[in-house]
Every structure is written in C-alpha cells, then in structure tokens.
Design a protein around this motif. Structure first.
Motif, PDB file in Angstrom:
ATOM      1  N   MET A   1      53.911  57.109  90.109  1.00 46.88           N
ATOM      2  CA  MET A   1      53.981  58.547  89.362  1.00 46.88           C
ATOM      3  C   MET A   1      53.966  58.361  87.912  1.00 46.88           C
ATOM      4  SD  MET A   1      56.941  61.274  90.097  1.00 46.88           S
ATOM      5  CE  MET A   1      56.876  62.913  89.177  1.00 46.88           C
ATOM      6  N   LEU A   2      53.217  59.120  87.235  1.00 45.92           N
ATOM      7  CA  LEU A   2      52.948  59.050  85.611  1.00 45.92           C
ATOM      8  C   LEU A   2      54.514  59.563  85.204  1.00 45.92           C
ATOM      9  CD1 LEU A   2      49.523  60.003  84.919  1.00 45.92           C
ATOM     10  CD2 LEU A   2      50.306  57.810  85.081  1.00 45.92           C
ATOM     11  N   ASN A   3      54.735  58.979  83.972  1.00 43.74           N
ATOM     12  CA  ASN A   3      55.931  59.331  83.261  1.00 43.74           C
ATOM     13  C   ASN A   3      55.581  60.168  81.966  1.00 43.74           C
ATOM     14  OD1 ASN A   3      57.913  58.138  84.587  1.00 43.74           O
ATOM     15  ND2 ASN A   3      57.317  56.114  83.660  1.00 43.74           N
ATOM     16  N   PHE A   4      55.573  61.303  81.929  1.00 44.39           N
ATOM     17  CA  PHE A   4      55.128  62.295  80.968  1.00 44.39           C
ATOM     18  C   PHE A   4      56.252  62.672  79.965  1.00 44.39           C
ATOM     19  CE2 PHE A   4      52.068  63.721  84.713  1.00 44.39           C
ATOM     20  CZ  PHE A   4      50.992  63.209  83.841  1.00 44.39           C
ATOM     21  N   ARG A 195      40.804  48.223  81.882  1.00 44.24           N
ATOM     22  CA  ARG A 195      40.602  46.928  81.295  1.00 44.24           C
ATOM     23  C   ARG A 195      41.724  46.210  80.491  1.00 44.24           C
ATOM     24  NH1 ARG A 195      35.545  48.992  80.294  1.00 44.24           N
ATOM     25  NH2 ARG A 195      35.758  48.709  78.011  1.00 44.24           N
ATOM     26  N   HIS A 196      42.179  47.287  79.715  1.00 37.02           N
ATOM     27  CA  HIS A 196      43.351  46.690  78.391  1.00 37.02           C
ATOM     28  C   HIS A 196      44.368  47.602  78.583  1.00 37.02           C
ATOM     29  CE1 HIS A 196      39.356  45.237  76.756  1.00 37.02           C
ATOM     30  NE2 HIS A 196      38.813  46.422  76.960  1.00 37.02           N
ATOM     31  N   ALA A 197      44.940  47.831  79.648  1.00 35.31           N
ATOM     32  CA  ALA A 197      46.267  48.515  79.850  1.00 35.31           C
ATOM     33  C   ALA A 197      47.356  47.519  79.467  1.00 35.31           C
ATOM     34  CB  ALA A 197      46.655  48.813  81.385  1.00 35.31           C
ATOM     35  N   GLU A 198      47.248  46.305  79.523  1.00 33.95           N
ATOM     36  CA  GLU A 198      48.490  45.583  79.060  1.00 33.95           C
ATOM     37  C   GLU A 198      48.573  45.583  77.171  1.00 33.95           C
ATOM     38  OE1 GLU A 198      44.924  42.995  78.534  1.00 33.95           O
ATOM     39  OE2 GLU A 198      45.682  44.379  80.013  1.00 33.95           O
ATOM     40  N   LYS A 199      47.418  45.840  76.795  1.00 34.55           N
ATOM     41  CA  LYS A 199      47.495  45.955  75.258  1.00 34.55           C
ATOM     42  C   LYS A 199      47.756  47.329  74.841  1.00 34.55           C
ATOM     43  CE  LYS A 199      44.378  41.928  75.036  1.00 34.55           C
ATOM     44  NZ  LYS A 199      43.062  41.643  74.364  1.00 34.55           N
ATOM     45  N   ILE A 200      48.008  48.496  75.679  1.00 33.56           N
ATOM     46  CA  ILE A 200      48.193  49.761  75.307  1.00 33.56           C
ATOM     47  C   ILE A 200      49.789  50.050  75.381  1.00 33.56           C
ATOM     48  CG2 ILE A 200      47.974  52.129  75.963  1.00 33.56           C
ATOM     49  CD1 ILE A 200      45.169  51.527  77.142  1.00 33.56           C
ATOM     50  N   LEU A 224      41.532  61.188  85.889  1.00 33.50           N
ATOM     51  CA  LEU A 224      42.133  60.264  84.941  1.00 33.50           C
ATOM     52  C   LEU A 224      43.294  59.831  85.025  1.00 33.50           C
ATOM     53  CD1 LEU A 224      42.003  59.238  81.800  1.00 33.50           C
ATOM     54  CD2 LEU A 224      42.760  61.615  81.100  1.00 33.50           C
ATOM     55  N   PHE A 225      44.177  60.858  85.621  1.00 25.79           N
ATOM     56  CA  PHE A 225      45.609  60.544  85.828  1.00 25.79           C
ATOM     57  C   PHE A 225      45.764  59.491  86.830  1.00 25.79           C
ATOM     58  CE2 PHE A 225      47.221  64.994  84.227  1.00 25.79           C
ATOM     59  CZ  PHE A 225      47.158  64.505  82.869  1.00 25.79           C
ATOM     60  N   SER A 226      45.062  59.496  87.915  1.00 26.90           N
ATOM     61  CA  SER A 226      44.734  58.939  89.039  1.00 26.90           C
ATOM     62  C   SER A 226      44.634  57.517  88.545  1.00 26.90           C
ATOM     63  CB  SER A 226      43.710  58.992  90.085  1.00 26.90           C
ATOM     64  OG  SER A 226      43.778  58.138  91.114  1.00 26.90           O
ATOM     65  N   ALA A 227      43.516  57.344  87.568  1.00 23.26           N
ATOM     66  CA  ALA A 227      43.331  55.884  87.126  1.00 23.26           C
ATOM     67  C   ALA A 227      44.241  55.370  86.235  1.00 23.26           C
ATOM     68  CB  ALA A 227      41.994  56.175  85.975  1.00 23.26           C
ATOM     69  N   ILE A 228      45.158  56.034  85.498  1.00 15.92           N
ATOM     70  CA  ILE A 228      46.110  55.559  84.930  1.00 15.92           C
ATOM     71  C   ILE A 228      47.307  55.291  85.722  1.00 15.92           C
ATOM     72  CG2 ILE A 228      48.110  55.906  83.187  1.00 15.92           C
ATOM     73  CD1 ILE A 228      46.054  58.196  81.803  1.00 15.92           C
ATOM     74  N   GLU A 229      47.514  55.869  86.896  1.00 15.30           N
ATOM     75  CA  GLU A 229      48.483  55.430  87.559  1.00 15.30           C
ATOM     76  C   GLU A 229      47.959  54.236  88.382  1.00 15.30           C
ATOM     77  OE1 GLU A 229      50.638  59.173  89.772  1.00 15.30           O
ATOM     78  OE2 GLU A 229      48.717  59.337  89.913  1.00 15.30           O
ATOM     79  N   LYS A 230      46.910  53.928  88.631  1.00  8.48           N
ATOM     80  CA  LYS A 230      46.135  52.796  89.398  1.00  8.48           C
ATOM     81  C   LYS A 230      46.332  51.478  88.403  1.00  8.48           C
ATOM     82  CE  LYS A 230      43.605  55.228  92.870  1.00  8.48           C
ATOM     83  NZ  LYS A 230      42.295  55.707  93.410  1.00  8.48           N
ATOM     84  N   SER A 232      47.500  48.897  85.218  1.00  9.93           N
ATOM     85  CA  SER A 232      48.857  48.392  85.108  1.00  9.93           C
ATOM     86  C   SER A 232      49.750  48.786  83.839  1.00  9.93           C
ATOM     87  CB  SER A 232      48.651  46.744  84.711  1.00  9.93           C
ATOM     88  OG  SER A 232      47.805  46.696  83.551  1.00  9.93           O
ATOM     89  N   TYR A 233      49.381  50.132  83.364  1.00 10.37           N
ATOM     90  CA  TYR A 233      50.098  50.618  82.387  1.00 10.37           C
ATOM     91  C   TYR A 233      51.181  51.196  82.911  1.00 10.37           C
ATOM     92  CZ  TYR A 233      50.946  54.052  78.687  1.00 10.37           C
ATOM     93  OH  TYR A 233      51.912  54.729  77.416  1.00 10.37           O
TER      94      TYR A 233
END
Length: 268
Positions: A1-4, A195-200, A224-230, A232-233
């Motif tokens: 679940m995303l934290n908004f 690709r770059h979640a660990e740098k965000i 988009l929200f689904s992609a962010i959830e999946k 490593s961000y």
C-alpha cells in the motif's frame, strides 16, 4: 500500500496555509509536505503537526526568485553565499520538524554559454547541503523540472539526475522524482521508477497536461500506482497537483481505508 502525503502548498488552498494541515488530516492524510514553509514560524508548524497527528515529510530550501521568472538560487555562481544562508534557514526548521527529506531546486540558467558553470555551482551547493542535513538523518533530494513550463531549467531529465548522483556519490543524496514533470518531458515514469527506485528519495505526482488531479489528463494512475507499489520504493508519494475546483472534490483517487490503487480503479 502506498504512503500518500498531501502537498499543502497546492492542495486545500481554499484556506489559509496554517489551516491546511488540519484539512489534510480531516481528509485522511497522515503526512503533509510543503514547498516553502518559511512564511510560518517553525513553532506554529510544530504545534499544528502535533495537534493533528501529522508528519511533515518534505519541504524545499528557499529558491529566491525562481517562481517569479528568475534563475533561482542553487546554481547561480554569484549567489553561493545566499544559498548557504538558505540552507541554514532550512536547517533551523529541519532540526525541529524532522522531515524525511529536504529538496533543492536546481533553478535556471538564462545564458546558455554559462550553463557549465551553473551545473558545477549546483553540484558544489548540493554537496554542501548534503553535509548540512546528513547529521540529522535527513535525506537531501533534488528534482528535475520540465522545460515546457520552465524554460532553461538546468536539470530536466531522469538521466541528468542519475549522472549527478553518480558524480557526487553520496549515500545521503537522492532524486526527487516528479511524475508530472518527467511525463511532460516524454519519460516513462513506471519504467524509470522500477529501474532506479533505490535512488529515489521522494515521489510527487499530478496528471499531465494541466497538472491537475488524477483523471484529468493522460496518465494511467491505476497502472502507475501499481508500478510504484511493486517497485522497491518505500518512501512517500506526494500529491502535488492543482485541484480542478475544491480540493475535497479532487480526491476520488484517494481512500483513507482502502488500497489507493484499487480505490482509484473504481473511480475511472
């Protein structure tokens, strides 16, 4: 679940800035962010955060004349002393409010011949900011801004941000990835974040074009929200858009007690 988080510089602007904290809480947000908090005293912000059980997760270092058409602060060689004063101001707020990240806006260069000097100045200033905020356990982030809305902005792509991260090579420096700005520049945010979640260090969003709430433009926010959830961000995802009408009427994408991606899917 995303934290908004709710960006109260743009959201709930039907009310005075100090009252937007409470409005965000009443509409289900657990965290807020603010572009420039300096019109309010740090004590007033701290009290309203405590009164409403909110976290302040992000704010910007002051950017001088950037929003009025100037070059800003962080990359202008003759303004380095002023930039350091702005960092000191932000540090005084950060020591009390303890955000997760502080953002540096690179700014513009109106003379193309001087752009290399501006980029070098920005990197030097960015390093200074990292050293200031790292002892507090606070991330320093910086963002790219699209050149359609803000011509001559010196950082305007994900690749440029990655290049700066590689050059400075600091564990406390991250990208602030703004979905709206990068989509407007033709990037594919889902692929980049994956690709770059660990740098965000922070993500912000608005629909495109228009910078309105999800559902007013071209971006598929369910996807988009689904992609962010999946990915490593694991940071906050900031709603930084201009509501088309009352903010309360723009929150169909957001559900306080439901999974946001599913909730948004029911709205489209």
């Amino acid at each position: 679940m995303l934290n908004f988080s709710a960006n109260i510089s743009l959201l709930f602007n039907e009310t005075e800035l100090i009252d937007r904290f409470k409005a965000a809480k009443q509409h289900g947000f657990k965290a807020v962010e603010i572009q420039f908090p300096y019109s309010l005293s740090v004590e007033a912000i701290q009290k309203t955060l405590e009164d409403n059980g909110l976290r302040l997760v992000l704010f910007n270092v002051a950017a001088d004349d950037l929003l009025s058409g100037g070059e800003g602060l962080a990359a202008v060689p003759r303004k380095q002393d002023q930039f350091r004063q702005a960092v000191a101001q932000a540090l005084a707020y950060a020591e009390i409010l303890k955000p997760e990240a502080v953002n540096i806006l690179p700014g513009c260069c109106h003379d193309k011949n001087r752009q290399p000097d501006y980029l070098e100045t920005f990197k030097e200033n960015l390093g200074f900011a990292v050293e200031a905020f790292a002892p507090l356990g606070i991330k320093t982030v910086f963002e790219a801004v699209n050149t359609r809305d803000m011509p001559e902005f010196i950082i305007h792509s994900g690749e440029q941000m990655l290049d700066i991260l590689d050059q400075l090579d600091s564990p406390n420096l991250f990208m602030q990835y703004d979905i709206y700005h990068m989509y407007r520049m033709g990037e594919q945010p889902e692929e980049f974040i994956n690709r770059h979640a660990e740098k965000i260090g922070h993500i912000q969003f608005a629909d495109c074009p228009g910078r309105g709430q999800p559902g007013t433009g071209q971006i598929n926010f369910r996807q988009l929200f689904s992609a962010i959830e999946k990915s490593s961000y694991s940071g906050w995802t900031g709603a930084e858009y201009k509501p088309a009408g009352l903010t309360s009427e723009s929150l169909g994408w957001f559900g306080a007690n439901t999974k946001p991606a599913d909730n948004f899917a029911r709205q489209i």
